[in-house]
Scaffold this motif. Structure first.
Motif, mmCIF file in Angstrom:
data_model
loop_
_atom_site.group_PDB
_atom_site.id
_atom_site.type_symbol
_atom_site.label_atom_id
_atom_site.label_comp_id
_atom_site.label_asym_id
_atom_site.label_seq_id
_atom_site.Cartn_x
_atom_site.Cartn_y
_atom_site.Cartn_z
ATOM 1 N N GLU A 127 0.819 -1.206 0.000
ATOM 2 C CA GLU A 127 0.000 0.000 0.000
ATOM 3 C C GLU A 127 0.854 1.258 0.000
ATOM 4 O OE1 GLU A 127 -3.850 -0.284 2.426
ATOM 5 O OE2 GLU A 127 -2.557 -1.784 3.379
ATOM 6 N N VAL A 128 1.947 1.227 0.737
ATOM 7 C CA VAL A 128 2.865 2.373 0.736
ATOM 8 C C VAL A 128 3.411 2.587 -0.676
ATOM 9 C CG1 VAL A 128 4.997 3.325 1.678
ATOM 10 C CG2 VAL A 128 3.510 1.955 3.140
ATOM 11 N N LEU A 129 3.841 1.495 -1.299
ATOM 12 C CA LEU A 129 4.402 1.587 -2.645
ATOM 13 C C LEU A 129 3.378 2.121 -3.646
ATOM 14 C CD1 LEU A 129 6.333 -1.822 -2.841
ATOM 15 C CD2 LEU A 129 7.304 0.445 -2.405
ATOM 16 N N TYR A 130 2.156 1.633 -3.542
ATOM 17 C CA TYR A 130 1.155 1.969 -4.555
ATOM 18 C C TYR A 130 0.476 3.313 -4.300
ATOM 19 C CZ TYR A 130 -2.604 1.312 -7.935
ATOM 20 O OH TYR A 130 -3.459 1.471 -9.006
ATOM 21 N N ARG A 131 0.098 3.564 -3.048
ATOM 22 C CA ARG A 131 -0.690 4.766 -2.753
ATOM 23 C C ARG A 131 0.165 5.967 -2.377
ATOM 24 N NH1 ARG A 131 -5.394 1.837 0.965
ATOM 25 N NH2 ARG A 131 -6.309 0.599 -0.702
ATOM 26 N N ASP A 132 1.175 5.750 -1.559
ATOM 27 C CA ASP A 132 1.969 6.876 -1.080
ATOM 28 C C ASP A 132 3.108 7.246 -2.033
ATOM 29 O OD1 ASP A 132 0.275 6.608 1.016
ATOM 30 O OD2 ASP A 132 1.775 6.094 2.516
ATOM 31 N N ILE A 133 3.683 6.264 -2.695
ATOM 32 C CA ILE A 133 4.757 6.524 -3.655
ATOM 33 C C ILE A 133 4.188 6.565 -5.071
ATOM 34 C CG2 ILE A 133 7.019 5.800 -4.511
ATOM 35 C CD1 ILE A 133 6.945 6.608 -1.532
ATOM 36 N N GLY A 134 3.568 5.494 -5.493
ATOM 37 C CA GLY A 134 2.909 5.437 -6.796
ATOM 38 C C GLY A 134 3.765 4.796 -7.869
ATOM 39 N N PRO A 135 3.145 4.039 -8.783
ATOM 40 C CA PRO A 135 3.884 3.370 -9.862
ATOM 41 C C PRO A 135 4.695 4.321 -10.739
ATOM 42 C CG PRO A 135 1.672 2.459 -9.693
ATOM 43 C CD PRO A 135 1.718 3.665 -8.787
ATOM 44 N N GLU A 136 4.188 5.522 -10.980
ATOM 45 C CA GLU A 136 4.904 6.453 -11.851
ATOM 46 C C GLU A 136 6.233 6.896 -11.242
ATOM 47 O OE1 GLU A 136 4.380 7.375 -14.997
ATOM 48 O OE2 GLU A 136 2.806 5.845 -14.922
ATOM 49 N N LYS A 137 6.221 7.200 -9.943
ATOM 50 C CA LYS A 137 7.461 7.585 -9.282
ATOM 51 C C LYS A 137 8.423 6.407 -9.214
ATOM 52 C CE LYS A 137 9.447 9.835 -5.226
ATOM 53 N NZ LYS A 137 9.192 10.484 -3.914
ATOM 54 N N ILE A 138 7.889 5.225 -8.973
ATOM 55 C CA ILE A 138 8.733 4.030 -8.960
ATOM 56 C C ILE A 138 9.394 3.838 -10.324
ATOM 57 C CG2 ILE A 138 8.709 1.503 -8.802
ATOM 58 C CD1 ILE A 138 6.521 1.782 -6.668
ATOM 59 N N LYS A 139 8.620 4.035 -11.374
ATOM 60 C CA LYS A 139 9.147 3.904 -12.742
ATOM 61 C C LYS A 139 10.292 4.876 -12.985
ATOM 62 C CE LYS A 139 7.559 3.697 -17.550
ATOM 63 N NZ LYS A 139 6.367 3.802 -18.445
ATOM 64 N N GLU A 140 10.175 6.089 -12.450
ATOM 65 C CA GLU A 140 11.230 7.091 -12.612
ATOM 66 C C GLU A 140 12.529 6.691 -11.916
ATOM 67 O OE1 GLU A 140 9.589 10.650 -11.046
ATOM 68 O OE2 GLU A 140 8.050 10.848 -12.612
ATOM 69 N N LYS A 141 12.418 5.847 -10.889
ATOM 70 C CA LYS A 141 13.577 5.463 -10.089
ATOM 71 C C LYS A 141 14.270 4.195 -10.611
ATOM 72 C CE LYS A 141 13.177 8.506 -6.609
ATOM 73 N NZ LYS A 141 14.279 9.371 -6.113
ATOM 74 N N VAL A 142 13.703 3.571 -11.622
ATOM 75 C CA VAL A 142 14.245 2.305 -12.121
ATOM 76 C C VAL A 142 15.640 2.508 -12.719
ATOM 77 C CG1 VAL A 142 13.981 0.518 -13.896
ATOM 78 C CG2 VAL A 142 12.022 1.203 -12.499
ATOM 79 N N LYS A 143 16.580 1.677 -12.280
ATOM 80 C CA LYS A 143 17.952 1.698 -12.802
ATOM 81 C C LYS A 143 18.214 0.492 -13.701
ATOM 82 C CE LYS A 143 18.847 5.272 -10.199
ATOM 83 N NZ LYS A 143 18.925 6.627 -10.800
ATOM 84 N N THR A 144 17.557 -0.617 -13.407
ATOM 85 C CA THR A 144 17.691 -1.839 -14.201
ATOM 86 C C THR A 144 16.300 -2.291 -14.624
ATOM 87 O OG1 THR A 144 19.633 -2.503 -12.902
ATOM 88 C CG2 THR A 144 18.590 -4.195 -14.256
#
Length: 293
Positions: A127-144
């Motif tokens: 829930e933290v990953l999905y609601r508080d951070i969000g898939p779009e921000k996670i996508k921006e942080k991808v290195k591999t």
């Protein structure tokens, strides 16, 4: 952002990899999981008997510890990684919210603790990953990017049942799939994604677990999955150990690796991760074969 964090017993024993990866992923995404200074076992299983207070005391103490830390961090949230802990803590918490008399009685009984006020919100790491951070921000942080890695997201039954504690659709859950897609992975659909792996029957009725896991893995294989990804320590254990027995008995023709969602996130969000990938050669090989590295 800092969140009070309850690890539970498994994350300190057989589920250490989940915790280690999750703590690093949190830092990479800009938040911190602060472990409660003292905690006890959640109780493992929520007791449905309506008048058994004793079975809920351990979870109640954890809620009080979260209440105490929450004042320091100015939050009413408590994060869990373990699906079983999430299930038990959330159901106990809802019981108190829906039954003020039970909350009153437990506070009377636990007279050496401060009163629990019933205002803690139990949330899972997902829930933290999905609601508080969000898939779009996670996508921006991808290195591999996990380019073309075929992943089968497996929830198990403890995160989404009963409906009162579910944070995603029980019929067509998408939260984990959306996060995995943000990492560049190819998410497959498996109708067994919320079916039980057999849970604690691994102790008393191993054959029942083997039957459950065989159905899950057979469909995953037919869909072409490279890896099964789960947030649940018990699911990870059952799916891994049961596959070994099934393979030896000739009931499956190959084994599919089963890893924690936090581990796959760590691989994808970490730069210069060659040393870390040595522990996951099956992923490294797939990514190299498909141009992901």
């Amino acid at each position: 952002m800092e969140y009070p964090y309850y690890p539970g017993c498994t994350l300190k024993t057989t589920g250490k990899k989940d915790e280690e990866a999750a703590l690093e992923v949190a830092k990479l995404l800009g938040f911190e999981l602060k472990e409660l200074p003292t905690w006890t076992c959640c109780g493992v299983v929520y007791n449905l008997t309506s008048d058994v207070m004793a079975d809920h005391l351990s979870a109640t103490r954890t809620l009080i510890r979260a209440q105490e830390m929450g004042r320091e961090l100015n939050t009413n949230k408590l994060v869990t990684l373990c699906s079983m802990c999430y299930n038990v803590l959330k159901q106990v918490n809802l019981m108190y919210k829906n039954n003020p008399d039970k909350l009153y009685n437990v506070n009377l009984f636990m007279d050496t603790e401060e009163d629990y006020l019933g205002n803690i919100e139990i949330i899972h790491f997902l829930e933290v990953l999905y609601r508080d951070i969000g898939p779009e921000k996670i996508k921006e942080k991808v290195k591999t990017p996990l380019k073309n890695l075929k992943v089968d997201p497996y929830y198990g039954c403890m995160l989404l049942r009963p409906k009162s504690i579910a944070f995603d659709s029980q019929d067509s859950p998408h939260v984990m799939g959306d996060i995995l897609s943000a990492l560049g992975a190819k998410v497959i659909e498996n109708p067994m994604t919320v079916e039980c792996c057999g849970a604690h029957q691994i102790i008393t009725n191993k054959e029942a677990v083997l039957d459950c896991v065989q159905r899950i893995v057979t469909i995953s294989q037919s869909k072409g999955a490279d890896v099964i990804v789960t947030p649940c320590p018990l699911c990870q254990y059952n799916l891994t150990t049961a596959q070994k027995s099934l393979f030896e008995k000739g009931k499956i023709n190959q084994k599919i690796p089963v890893i924690y969602l936090s581990e796959l996130l760590r691989i994808s969000l970490t730069e210069n991760n060659e040393n870390y990938l040595k522990d996951y050669m099956f992923i490294k090989d797939k990514l190299e074969d498909r141009g992901g590295l």
